[in-house]
Design a protein around this motif. Structure first.
Motif: not given
Length: 446
Positions: A32, A117-118, A123, A151, A153, A171-173, A199-200
């Motif tokens: 995270e 990941a971004s 972010l 974000e 995973t 994964s999610y944002a 995602s972002l």
């Protein structure tokens, strides 16, 4: 990423060394990254990797011992198995947990996404921009005291000594904005909104901003409400909060523990308006946190709980299913005790209502947007609730924010008093639900 084959090998070798013939392991790992900001500057930036593993071992007498670990190497798994084996001597001797009969059943494919990941600065930049836009929307909005953009995973797995092996990752944002507005001579007013996506890149930040801005401004002109009984409309978020607070109704473990409003004989009984249908659907296409299996390795599925007002189903683990002479439903959470929990609710109606309703045409209706203090204002075993709320008094489409008020009632009475379920549903983190109209509830204001 978790090396599931290595974990399996560690467990098999350790079990052979320790003389353990029956065990299972469920675990998850979370990567995270998240940020909070304050007036254009980063307030908190954090990144973490967390692992949690539950190990169960059955001894020769069939008793089970349970332990947890965060150490996933060979030594950590061996120590966890040894500890669980030692604890099994003190395990329960009645209704002992067993492997799920569906731990190796085929799983229907699901669309589960994982994305890279971004960068953390992406972010931060996105959240600062959202904060600035929200504060610029109106002079009365003085800050966004609670906010967050993150974000994650998540991976989870299940394996047992009989050869079961499950593993998946997603994964999610998510973004959360909670505003504060102040005007001279008036009380501070606030509103919040959350959005979630894979995602972002496809996170609906603009939609989150629009919703929280609209809610905040609508609360600036507020008035007290007279105490009395009013027709009530629950927003999707509010109704799902109420559903979740009284989920012991369809929780098989709660029923067996006599901690439920239901009993084993409640199945088949009418508990709600015939307009109400409720399912728990981990595999719903709008559920971004979808799991394809539970803590016992049982595949998840859509479970109908209430159909046309009748209680038709319960949520089960392998243990509760055995005692109810049915099949597990994929809702088990393993730990020191196996518990049962819902995944993602779906509220809808299949019946034609006797009358339709519209906020644009109805007078003196209380629209409840968000229920507060659910931890303190709900008596889940009696079915009663008394909760402060955010909402509006609506007269033919004209809404006025309610200064401060509570709504009180009995949950089963609420279910039976549903007079209309709107056709358009909204996706929330807890489920899919439309606005729900209830004949009347007690509102305490001034």
């Amino acid at each position: 990423m978790l090396n599931i084959q290595a974990l399996t090998d560690h467990a098999q070798q350790a079990a052979q060394t320790l003389g353990i013939s029956r065990y299972d392991i469920y675990g998850s790992s979370v990567d995270e990254a998240g940020v909070e900001v304050s007036f254009g500057e980063p307030k908190q930036v954090q990144a973490s990797n967390r692992s949690s593993v539950i190990v169960r071992v059955w001894n020769d007498q069939g008793q089970v011992g349970v332990t947890s670990t965060t150490d996933l190497d060979a030594d950590g798994i061996q120590l966890a198995l040894q500890t669980a084996a030692e604890a099994s001597d003190f395990g329960v001797t009645e209704n002992i947990p067993e492997f799920s009969p569906e731990a190796q059943a085929p799983i229907t494919d699901m669309e589960i996404k994982t994305v890279p990941a971004s960068p953390i600065n992406a972010l931060t930049t996105a959240l600062i921009a959202a904060e600035q836009q929200l504060m610029a929307a109106h002079p009365a909005i003085t800050g966004v005291p609670y906010n967050g953009l993150s974000e994650e995973t998540i991976e989870h797995f299940y394996l047992n000594s009989e050869g079961a092996l499950r593993h998946e990752a997603r994964s999610y944002a998510s973004i959360y904005l909670y505003s504060r507005a102040e005007q001279e001579g008036k009380k501070p007013r606030s509103a919040g909104e959350m959005k979630i996506s894979h995602s972002l890149a496809d996170l609906d930040i603009a939609g989150c901003l629009a919703k929280v801005t609209e809610k905040t401004l609508s609360h600036l002109d507020y008035h007290p409400i007279a105490s009395g009984k009013y027709p009530v409309v629950f927003s999707p978020t509010a109704f799902l909060s109420l559903i979740s607070a009284f989920s012991n109704l369809w929780n098989a473990q709660s029923i067996l523990d006599k901690q439920s409003l239901s009993s084993p004989e409640s199945l088949g009984q009418t508990i709600a308006s015939p307009l109400l249908c409720l399912s728990d659907d981990a595999r719903h296409p709008d559920n971004l946190g979808a799991d394809s299996f539970d803590g016992e390795g049982t595949p998840t599925r859509r479970v109908s709980l209430i159909h046309n007002g009748v209680l038709v189903g319960l949520l089960h683990s392998a243990g509760t299913a055995k005692r109810f002479h049915t099949q597990p439903t994929g809702h088990a959470n393993i730990g020191a005790k196996v518990t049962v929990g819902a995944h993602f609710y779906h509220v809808f109606s299949e019946q034609t209502p006797a009358q339709t309703y519209s906020l644009a045409e109805t007078e003196n209706v209380v629209f409840i947007d968000k229920l507060q203090a659910l931890h303190a204002g709900v008596n889940a075993l009696q079915g009663s609730f008394s909760l402060p709320f955010d909402g509006w008094l609506v007269n033919r489409g004209e809404r006025v924010s309610i200064d401060a008020a509570t709504v009180a009632g009995d949950f089963l009475d609420v279910l039976k008093s549903i007079v209309y379920i709107e056709p358009e549903a909204e996706v929330t983190p807890r489920g899919v639900c439309p606005a729900v109209w209830v004949k009347e509830l007690a509102i305490t204001g001034e």
